[in-house]
Design an enzyme around this catalytic site. Structure first.
Site, PDB file in Angstrom:
ATOM      1  N   ASP A 217     -20.005 -24.736  15.526  1.00 14.71           N
ATOM      2  CA  ASP A 217     -19.022 -25.590  16.187  1.00 14.71           C
ATOM      3  C   ASP A 217     -18.663 -26.776  15.287  1.00 14.71           C
ATOM      4  OD1 ASP A 217     -17.624 -26.254  18.760  1.00 14.71           O
ATOM      5  OD2 ASP A 217     -18.905 -28.032  18.654  1.00 14.71           O
ATOM      6  N   GLU A 277     -16.211 -22.664  12.712  1.00 14.04           N
ATOM      7  CA  GLU A 277     -15.028 -23.184  13.386  1.00 14.04           C
ATOM      8  C   GLU A 277     -14.596 -24.383  12.562  1.00 14.04           C
ATOM      9  OE1 GLU A 277     -13.550 -25.222  17.573  1.00 14.04           O
ATOM     10  OE2 GLU A 277     -15.388 -25.839  16.564  1.00 14.04           O
TER      11      GLU A 277
END
Length: 563
Positions: A217, A277
């Site tokens: 993330d 990401e």
């Protein structure tokens, strides 16, 4: 003229099963909204275990589990209290081990979300920092600065959070901590060696439990270098983010962190995978995250952001296959996830203004959601046709395909959620100005009836619309015209199609894309309303019935020719 694009083949000396991720179909599970086994309205690990047969019949290669860690749910689980445990409302470590074993027995790999940019404010480290004095080692683990004013009563700068509101929060003694997201998510200081070592321990913890890979993330946000004199919020936004020197984003030294991660991931046999990401400025910057010396793969969201348009889709595919070749990785394809409006709804909204830019579309979607899905009126059939066509196009491309739970049911964005039931911090911190992401996180419907359509034995934590029964797994199973059966057929065929990572563009009329893959596979997509001729061969999949042997508008067909 044909145009052949080739991504790099797996390294010859490595067995192909070590490179399973290169062309995998990965199914994202948002655990709290997938299946509820204990009837408390929240999805859990036992619910996922019970649905492993469903995942197996769907035909996916891997699941990606969004955060299941202990959390106050200030941001849907992305505020992590403990990176090496399971939230009691979700399950236990023993159940996690059981889930991994069940998925592996079904031939399905396991990817887990890791959230390294920030902890929760309930994390033991942050609680220690709150109790510790200024300048202490406990505070050095976080991004903390002295406040302005005589006693530090003013924040260090006027920076705004990505979720709305100030990006600095007082610690009560004249110092302030930075949180790019919610105040409950204090940013970690990755210049601190203890932070780096602890996350290596976390990677080993889950890898030792059989996890096959990690989704990282906010991978581009870890390395920060804030100057003594902080820029204003306007100045910060104006800084170029593609140079490697932005104080907050995509700094060059972030790759030193991931080089250490890669050493840990490569210490396992087979090596563990990772996908970043990373929202970065250029393809070249993204390729660095996907290098074999780094995480190995990075999400590209270009297809997700593209209009349903032949030129746009071709440019995205061409650019990203070239990018993959440059990095030695394979590319990734995404149309929906837990952070965006589901793509059937996006494509229906685009139908109201096909010339809208991405920024205009974001505002357009937010206005539609704020109206409860009534203004402007959209045609869901347009969105459904385009979504099926885009999905079949995507699944035939070389690289990894990431699917989001419920898209195989053709689920649309749920707009009519009462304000007092909304959970997204974006909605809460902007006073409802930004509607947030709850509409794509509504729990799945498994049966045609029941208090939560088979999700569990009680009402779900986010309200489901009455239309969910008709699009449930039970309602669609066995119906050859249903989205679920289209996904099952496409994923089964994809397992045959994904051999060499090569794509050739074939001649096609305007508004139509036609590409071929090794083995005699041809894929044709019509982006307008006019029908198109198909190449000679066996039509093995269509998203709309053929008309007089021709592919109708807003549709995709897969054709197998003799080789």
């Amino acid at each position: 003229m044909t145009d052949t694009l080739t991504a790099p083949a797996p390294t010859p000396q490595r067995p192909r099963d070590r490179d399973w991720w290169r062309q995998a179909s990965v199914y994202q599970i948002y655990p709290r909204s997938f299946a509820d086994a204990n009837g408390d309205g929240i999805g859990d690990l036992r619910g996922i275990i019970d649905r492993v047969p469903y995942l197996q019949t769907l035909g996916i290669d891997a699941v990606w589990l969004s955060p299941f860690y202990p959390s106050a749910l200030a941001d849907g689980g992305y505020d992590v209290d403990d990176y090496r445990d399971v939230d009691p409302t979700i399950g236990t470590l023993e159940e996690f081990d059981e889930l991994v074993a069940a998925l592996h027995a079904a031939g399905i790999k396991v990817i887990v979300d890791i959230v390294p940019n920030h902890t929760s404010d309930r994390h033991a480290w942050f609680q220690e920092a709150l109790a510790a004095p200024k300048g202490s080692p406990a505070r050095d683990r976080y991004v903390i600065r002295d406040g302005r004013g005589q006693d530090g009563e003013l924040p260090p700068s006027d920076w705004e959070s990505g979720f709305g509101g100030p990006a600095w929060h007082p610690m009560g003694d004249g110092q302030w901590y930075h949180h790019y997201f919610a105040p409950e998510q204090p940013d970690l200081n990755w210049a601190n060696q203890e932070v780096r070592e602890d996350f290596l321990t976390t990677l080993r913890f889950w890898s030792d439990r059989g996890v096959d890979g990690f989704r990282v993330d906010v991978a581009h946000g870890l390395a920060k270098d804030l100057p003594e004199q902080l820029p204003t919020h306007a100045e910060l936004l104006a800084l170029e983010a593609g140079t490697g020197e932005h104080p907050m984003w995509d700094r060059d030294e972030v790759h030193e962190i991931y080089a250490d991660w890669r050493q840990v991931l490569n210490s396992y046999d087979p090596p563990r995978t990772a996908v970043a990401e990373a929202w970065v400025a250029t393809p070249e910057r993204r390729a660095r995250y996907a290098s074999p010396q780094g995480l190995g793969q990075a999400f590209n969201f270009d297809l997700l952001e593209a209009d349903f348009d032949a030129t746009a889709f071709r440019e995205v595919v061409t650019d990203n296959l070239a990018q993959a070749a440059a990095s030695g990785s394979s590319t990734t394809w995404v149309l929906s996830n837990h952070d965006v409006v589901r793509h059937p709804t996006r494509y229906a909204l685009q139908g109201k203004d096909t010339a809208a830019s991405a920024d205009v579309m974001v505002r357009f979607a937010n206005e539609w959601l704020r109206s409860g899905g009534t203004t402007p009126a959209i045609d869901p059939q347009v969105g459904a046709r385009r979504a099926r066509a885009a999905t079949a196009f995507m699944l035939a491309l070389p690289g990894s395909a990431y699917l989001y739970q419920g898209e195989e049911l053709g689920l649309e964005e749920v707009a009519a959620i009462p304000q007092d039931r909304r959970q997204d911090p974006t909605f809460l911190r902007t006073g409802g100005e930004q509607i947030g992401r709850d509409g794509c996180r509504v729990p799945l419907p498994w049966s045609t009836t029941g208090p939560s359509y088979g999700f569990g034995s009680s009402a779900a934590h986010l309200p489901q619309p009455e239309s969910f029964g008709a699009v449930s797994v039970e309602a669609q199973s066995g119906d050859p015209e249903a989205p679920l059966e289209l996904y099952r057929r496409a994923l089964a065929l994809r397992a045959q199609l994904q051999t060499d990572e090569e794509l050739t563009w074939e001649p096609a009329p305007e508004g139509v894309l036609h590409f071929s893959r090794p083995g005699g596979w041809h894929v044709v997509t019509t982006f307008g309303t006019e029908p198109a001729e198909l190449p000679a061969g066996e039509v093995v999949l269509t998203t709309r019935p053929l008309v007089d042997g021709r592919l109708p508008g807003e549709a995709t067909a897969w054709v197998r020719t003799a080789v």
